[in-house]
Design a protein around this motif. Sequence first.
Motif, PDB file in Angstrom:
ATOM      1  N   TYR A  85       0.826  -1.199   0.000  1.00 34.51           N
ATOM      2  CA  TYR A  85       0.000   0.000   0.000  1.00 34.51           C
ATOM      3  C   TYR A  85       0.868   1.261   0.000  1.00 34.51           C
ATOM      4  O   TYR A  85       0.640   2.180  -0.775  1.00 34.51           O
ATOM      5  CB  TYR A  85      -0.939  -0.005   1.210  1.00 34.51           C
ATOM      6  N   THR A  86       1.873   1.305   0.859  1.00 32.59           N
ATOM      7  CA  THR A  86       2.702   2.514   0.929  1.00 32.59           C
ATOM      8  C   THR A  86       3.549   2.683  -0.323  1.00 32.59           C
ATOM      9  O   THR A  86       3.738   3.807  -0.788  1.00 32.59           O
ATOM     10  CB  THR A  86       3.607   2.527   2.182  1.00 32.59           C
ATOM     11  N   VAL A  87       4.058   1.581  -0.888  1.00 33.65           N
ATOM     12  CA  VAL A  87       4.871   1.681  -2.110  1.00 33.65           C
ATOM     13  C   VAL A  87       4.048   2.263  -3.247  1.00 33.65           C
ATOM     14  O   VAL A  87       4.462   3.222  -3.909  1.00 33.65           O
ATOM     15  CB  VAL A  87       5.431   0.293  -2.521  1.00 33.65           C
ATOM     16  N   TYR A  88       2.879   1.705  -3.482  1.00 36.41           N
ATOM     17  CA  TYR A  88       2.094   2.144  -4.629  1.00 36.41           C
ATOM     18  C   TYR A  88       1.439   3.502  -4.415  1.00 36.41           C
ATOM     19  O   TYR A  88       1.281   4.269  -5.354  1.00 36.41           O
ATOM     20  CB  TYR A  88       1.066   1.073  -5.005  1.00 36.41           C
ATOM     21  N   ARG A  89       1.088   3.810  -3.199  1.00 39.15           N
ATOM     22  CA  ARG A  89       0.513   5.130  -2.931  1.00 39.15           C
ATOM     23  C   ARG A  89       1.548   6.222  -3.184  1.00 39.15           C
ATOM     24  O   ARG A  89       1.263   7.244  -3.789  1.00 39.15           O
ATOM     25  CB  ARG A  89      -0.004   5.201  -1.498  1.00 39.15           C
ATOM     26  N   LYS A  90       2.778   5.993  -2.705  1.00 38.76           N
ATOM     27  CA  LYS A  90       3.833   6.985  -2.890  1.00 38.76           C
ATOM     28  C   LYS A  90       4.152   7.141  -4.370  1.00 38.76           C
ATOM     29  O   LYS A  90       4.324   8.264  -4.863  1.00 38.76           O
ATOM     30  CB  LYS A  90       5.087   6.572  -2.117  1.00 38.76           C
TER      31      LYS A  90
END
Length: 183
Positions: A85-90
């Motif tokens: 989630y954090t990888v793709y959101r960023k």
Amino acid sequence: MENDNLDKLWGSQGNDISTYTAKDIITKAKKQRNSQYISITVMSVTVVVLLVYAFYFAFSQWNTFNLGLLLMISSLTFRIVLEFYTVYRKEKQLISMAQKPYYAYLKRFYKIRLLINYVITPVCIAVYIIGFYLLLPYFKEYFSKGFYTYIIISGVISLLGVIAIIIYGTIKEHRFLKQLNKG
């Protein structure tokens, strides 16, 4: 990601907000994303091994051994989902934002990452340790004393290694946040 498009977009705004160029931020973002992918891969391999073992040997009847496996698998799966989630959101934000808003977004992002690293990750590690602890009586009963000792020693060393990697990554993210706050 297209470096040229980002350079052009960010260059049109001027550099009064920070000393970082678009390439600097992209390089740091890629480096951090790659380390997250490594973490995701290690955790995923561990989950697959635990799942294969669980379905092949363990789930014939419910007991504390199964609970231990379930706790270990659940804590790792939660961390994998959180990392994705954090990888793709960023990455999505990087592509869609101009430099100034993205710079502010990075500050918020790394503050959230600190919350993840200082609160959620220790909880996941604690749940994993509890799960491992629940497996130990079964290991002691079914394996030889030498192999049981090996499991304990390798489990502790592996866990300490993972914790060291997490601490190292947390320190790097904390330093980057400090740099962003100075810039």
